[in-house]
Design an enzyme around this catalytic site. Sequence first.
Site, PDB file in Angstrom:
ATOM      1  N   LYS A 116       0.817  -1.224   0.000  1.00 42.89           N
ATOM      2  CA  LYS A 116       0.000   0.000   0.000  1.00 42.89           C
ATOM      3  C   LYS A 116       0.843   1.263   0.000  1.00 42.89           C
ATOM      4  O   LYS A 116       0.361   2.330  -0.385  1.00 42.89           O
ATOM      5  CB  LYS A 116      -0.967   0.002   1.186  1.00 42.89           C
ATOM      6  CG  LYS A 116      -2.034  -1.063   1.029  1.00 42.89           C
ATOM      7  CD  LYS A 116      -3.286  -0.771   1.816  1.00 42.89           C
ATOM      8  CE  LYS A 116      -4.369  -1.756   1.402  1.00 42.89           C
ATOM      9  NZ  LYS A 116      -5.555  -1.709   2.200  1.00 42.89           N
ATOM     10  N   LYS A 196      -7.554  -9.527  -8.946  1.00 42.25           N
ATOM     11  CA  LYS A 196      -8.636  -9.918  -8.049  1.00 42.25           C
ATOM     12  C   LYS A 196      -9.889  -9.107  -8.351  1.00 42.25           C
ATOM     13  O   LYS A 196      -9.790  -7.936  -8.726  1.00 42.25           O
ATOM     14  CB  LYS A 196      -8.219  -9.652  -6.587  1.00 42.25           C
ATOM     15  CG  LYS A 196      -7.789 -10.936  -5.898  1.00 42.25           C
ATOM     16  CD  LYS A 196      -7.231 -10.752  -4.529  1.00 42.25           C
ATOM     17  CE  LYS A 196      -8.112 -10.269  -3.419  1.00 42.25           C
ATOM     18  NZ  LYS A 196      -7.519 -10.497  -2.095  1.00 42.25           N
ATOM     19  N   LYS A 199     -13.863  -3.463  -6.579  1.00 40.41           N
ATOM     20  CA  LYS A 199     -14.735  -2.365  -6.998  1.00 40.41           C
ATOM     21  C   LYS A 199     -14.006  -1.406  -7.923  1.00 40.41           C
ATOM     22  O   LYS A 199     -14.641  -0.628  -8.631  1.00 40.41           O
ATOM     23  CB  LYS A 199     -15.295  -1.639  -5.776  1.00 40.41           C
ATOM     24  CG  LYS A 199     -14.239  -0.916  -4.948  1.00 40.41           C
ATOM     25  CD  LYS A 199     -14.858  -0.239  -3.742  1.00 40.41           C
ATOM     26  CE  LYS A 199     -13.874   0.015  -2.637  1.00 40.41           C
ATOM     27  NZ  LYS A 199     -12.990   1.099  -2.649  1.00 40.41           N
TER      28      LYS A 199
END
Length: 324
Positions: A116, A196, A199
């Site tokens: 991240k 994966k 959204k």
Amino acid sequence: MPKPILISGIQPTGRLHLGNYLGALRNFVELQNSGKYQCLFFVADLHSLTAADFDAAKKQEEILGVARAYLAAGVDPKKSSVFVQSHIAESSELAWVFNTLAPVGELERMTQYKDKSAGRESVNVGLLTYPLLMAADILLYDAAVVPVGEDQLQHLELTRTLARKFNNRFGDTFVEPQPLMTKTPRVMSLTDPSKKMSKSLPEGCLFLDDSPADVKKKIMRAVTDSDSKVTFDPVQKAGVSNLLLIYEALSGKSVASLEKKYAGKGYGQFKADLADLAVVALAPFRELKPKTSNLKAALAAGDRKAKKLASAKMKDAKKKLGLL
Ligand code: TRP
């Protein structure tokens, strides 16, 4: 003997999708119904504040959305407790204690943090200390088992290390939790099966509240390949293989039996059947919208239960630390 405590949480970050259902929700409900555990399921709203695209205007609705999804999936407030993480101030309080016990280097080595923060000029401290809040979520409730995906295993290991460290230094206080790894399919994007389902790729993502027409459209448009054979080969036929795994998960029929069923039939019928299955599987999320008053009552009961466990444990930890 009281049943062992099981805990898990889901972050409220936008709409939930099929990956959340097959990877987490459905599994939680099975664990609840096994009758083997005292289950606590929460909405990890504090964790979701670390997201770069966090939107305060949508947050309440997202929090209630996760709680609603728990209930629609089959979490039964009579059997399990459902609560909101931020309503239990003790988890932030205990997380601070763990801030003083965890070496910075150990947090910097966490894969999720590295992913991240990679290439970003500035990251918030919460992304680094994220696993400490997670450890607090788990250890506050004496959880013996934590169903988590592969991506959270490292955080659970850190949780175990912190429990041991605290216990050794200040006296026996926390239970060392065990991960519970259930085999769940890794659901990939329908438009890019190398990624994966998420959204951020909405065309390839089956949201739990998608209309039947959208579910059908997305499945019929899912990428396949040109050889028209419904066979499992994750390398050469990643798109078809992803659909097969979803089909298997939704129908309980093995991939091998599906290959047989669709031998010589091409993709059209296969996709149409899968779309029908998906529409049925997602129906509860569209139709079983629990009344807001029922939802709030379930959350209030969950909060009370969580608060009771958390306040006793925090008191004990504070005594051990000499704070009380
Ligand atoms: N970090 C978890 C995730 O993103 C969510 C989470 C927060 C959690 N606290 C937890 C999961 C405690 C299990 C137990 O998936």
